[in-house]
Each structure stands twice: as C-alpha cells, then as structure tokens.
Design a protein around this motif. Structure first.
Motif, mmCIF file in Angstrom:
data_model
loop_
_atom_site.group_PDB
_atom_site.id
_atom_site.type_symbol
_atom_site.label_atom_id
_atom_site.label_comp_id
_atom_site.label_asym_id
_atom_site.label_seq_id
_atom_site.Cartn_x
_atom_site.Cartn_y
_atom_site.Cartn_z
ATOM 1 N N LYS A 111 -27.511 -31.777 25.019
ATOM 2 C CA LYS A 111 -26.677 -30.398 24.965
ATOM 3 C C LYS A 111 -26.618 -29.898 23.776
ATOM 4 O O LYS A 111 -26.756 -28.537 23.327
ATOM 5 C CB LYS A 111 -25.282 -30.688 25.614
ATOM 6 N N GLN A 112 -26.040 -30.863 22.828
ATOM 7 C CA GLN A 112 -25.980 -30.120 21.313
ATOM 8 C C GLN A 112 -27.320 -29.740 20.434
ATOM 9 O O GLN A 112 -27.028 -28.488 20.133
ATOM 10 C CB GLN A 112 -25.312 -31.450 20.493
ATOM 11 N N LYS A 113 -28.243 -30.363 20.774
ATOM 12 C CA LYS A 113 -29.606 -29.749 20.372
ATOM 13 C C LYS A 113 -29.960 -28.551 21.039
ATOM 14 O O LYS A 113 -30.239 -27.517 20.270
ATOM 15 C CB LYS A 113 -30.628 -30.925 20.806
ATOM 16 N N LEU A 114 -29.812 -28.119 22.489
ATOM 17 C CA LEU A 114 -30.176 -27.112 22.853
ATOM 18 C C LEU A 114 -29.237 -26.038 22.552
ATOM 19 O O LEU A 114 -29.706 -24.853 22.465
ATOM 20 C CB LEU A 114 -30.037 -27.239 24.574
ATOM 21 N N LYS A 115 -27.864 -26.153 22.428
ATOM 22 C CA LYS A 115 -26.883 -25.230 21.990
ATOM 23 C C LYS A 115 -27.215 -24.660 20.711
ATOM 24 O O LYS A 115 -27.122 -23.394 20.322
ATOM 25 C CB LYS A 115 -25.658 -25.604 22.127
ATOM 26 N N SER A 116 -27.768 -25.629 19.716
ATOM 27 C CA SER A 116 -28.202 -25.206 18.175
ATOM 28 C C SER A 116 -29.346 -24.266 18.321
ATOM 29 O O SER A 116 -29.402 -23.340 17.700
ATOM 30 C CB SER A 116 -28.371 -26.223 17.537
ATOM 31 N N GLU A 117 -30.416 -24.479 19.220
ATOM 32 C CA GLU A 117 -31.535 -23.805 19.335
ATOM 33 C C GLU A 117 -31.166 -22.469 20.096
ATOM 34 O O GLU A 117 -31.844 -21.366 19.549
ATOM 35 C CB GLU A 117 -32.638 -24.466 20.249
ATOM 36 N N ILE A 118 -30.326 -22.253 20.932
ATOM 37 C CA ILE A 118 -29.975 -21.015 21.803
ATOM 38 C C ILE A 118 -29.197 -20.187 20.583
ATOM 39 O O ILE A 118 -29.450 -18.875 20.539
ATOM 40 C CB ILE A 118 -29.000 -21.323 22.892
ATOM 41 N N THR A 119 -28.485 -20.629 19.794
ATOM 42 C CA THR A 119 -27.772 -20.025 18.888
ATOM 43 C C THR A 119 -28.602 -19.285 17.727
ATOM 44 O O THR A 119 -28.516 -18.190 17.257
ATOM 45 C CB THR A 119 -26.639 -20.831 18.048
ATOM 46 N N ASN A 120 -29.810 -20.254 17.292
ATOM 47 C CA ASN A 120 -30.730 -19.864 16.368
ATOM 48 C C ASN A 120 -31.647 -18.950 16.939
ATOM 49 O O ASN A 120 -32.607 -18.387 16.258
ATOM 50 C CB ASN A 120 -31.224 -21.001 15.583
#
Length: 234
Positions: A111-120
């Motif tokens: 989750k944290q990894k995907l959230k970061s990628e979506i944000t960027n």
C-alpha cells in the motif's frame, strides 16, 4: 399294471443351482446399487453445491471452485475497474478519499509503495489538497488476458492514459499509464461498508467480492516484475 408302477425319478441339482445363482446375482446387483448411492451421497457431502440467485430472480446450483481459481474475465474486470477507481478523482471526490477507500483492494505490504507512486504519477497534481477545478480520469485502452505466474497469482498488462484537467487547462493533458498489474487470490473479501457509505464504497465492496488483491505494479517492459514483488514502478 405297468402304468401303476412308480416311476424311478432322479433328483437333479440343476434347478437349485439356477435359483442360487440368480439369487446371488440379485444380491450383488443390490449391493452395487447401495454402494453407488452411498458414494454419491459422500461425494455431495465432500463437494456441496452452492445455491446462487441471479439478478433476474432465477436460482441455480453451481459446483464449488478451488479457492485459488479465478476466471480470466473476472481477473481482467477486477484490474480494470480497480485501477479506474483508484486513478480517477476530482475536487468533489479528492484523491486522498479515493485512496482510503480503494486501498482496501491492495495488499497491505504494498500500500505505501503504491500510494507513493500514485502521488508521483502526476507531479502537477496535489494528492492531499486538490485545486479548484482539478480532475483526473483514467482511460483504459487495452487489458491483456491474465497470465498465471504461480498458483493463485496472475499478471495483467494494462495500456491506459490518465487525463489531467485543471481550472487553467480545460483541454487537459495525457499521461501514459502502461503497467503490469500483479494480482493474487485471497481467502476473504477485504472491503467493508461503513455506516454512511458513499457510492465509491459500494463500488469497492463489489470489486472485493472477487477475493483478489493487487500486490505489485511494474512498468510494462519490466522483465523481472513477477520475480521481484517488492520492485515496483521506478
């Protein structure tokens, strides 16, 4: 006088043998029928059928599927609709709210990894605070057939574009989203409905009934995506 003489009769065992053989065959037939009935009942107990009610009101019985088995179209639909929900937001439906709801369809350790990628994914957009008039929409062009990479795990390629609009750019711009989406079967549906459920809650809840979750997302050309589940979008 000859007619009055008793006739010498010979007792033959043939009739007794015929009757005994017929009785034995009948007993064997009944025993086979009984055993077949018992095996059928045992089979039904071990693999009970489920009663399914269709949307038109009809009911059917279906054989149980193995827990890790999913139909290809169910996997494609899960991937397409989940990514569309996750990457479509607006001022009325901000991305942080979308993420909180749709992240239930993502594996906990990703989750944290995907959230970061979506944000960027789109640096011009604000994930926490959406500017007035801002809107992002994911438009999918193609979703491949699932490729099984392990028992209960599949890879799906998705070719799409994220359309980004703002108050000062009504025409918007397009950001390519060509990825490998890795999904796996889970035991229980993850999303739950809150008391004051929004339409997005119901959409995520319906997708969760497929008992699938996203556990990795990679660039479409990444050859080691399925081999390195912790390596996601660069």
């Amino acid at each position: 006088m000859q007619l009055l003489k008793p006739e010498n009769r010979t007792n033959s065992p043939l009739p007794v043998l015929v009757v005994g053989t017929f009785g034995l065959h009948l007993f064997t037939l009944l025993l086979l029928i009984f055993n077949g009935s018992m095996l059928q009942q045992l089979s039904r107990q071990l693999t009970p059928q489920s009663l399914v009610q269709l949307v038109d009101g009809h009911t059917i019985t279906v054989d149980p599927q193995p827990n890790l088995e999913r139909q290809p179209e169910a996997i494609r639909r899960f991937v397409g609709e989940t990514m569309t929900l996750m990457l479509t937001w607006s001022e009325q439906q901000p991305p942080i709210q979308v993420w909180e709801i749709t992240s239930q369809l993502v594996a906990d350790d990703f989750k944290q990894k995907l959230k970061s990628e979506i944000t960027n994914l789109n640096p011009d957009s604000q994930f926490e605070n959406v500017n007035r008039g801002a809107e992002n929409v994911l438009v999918i062009q193609k979703i491949s057939q699932p490729t099984e990479i392990d028992n209960g795990k599949w890879k799906v390629n998705i070719v799409a574009n994220q359309l980004v609009f703002s108050s000062y750019d009504k025409l918007g711009k397009s950001v390519s989203f060509n990825k490998q989406i890795l999904v796996r079967a889970i035991d229980q549906p993850t999303p739950s409905l809150p008391n004051a459920a929004l339409p997005l809650h119901f959409a995520a809840y319906r997708l969760g009934q497929a008992r699938l979750e996203i556990y990795n997302v990679c660039e479409i050309q990444d050859q080691n995506c399925s081999a390195n589940p912790t390596k996601a979008l660069p």
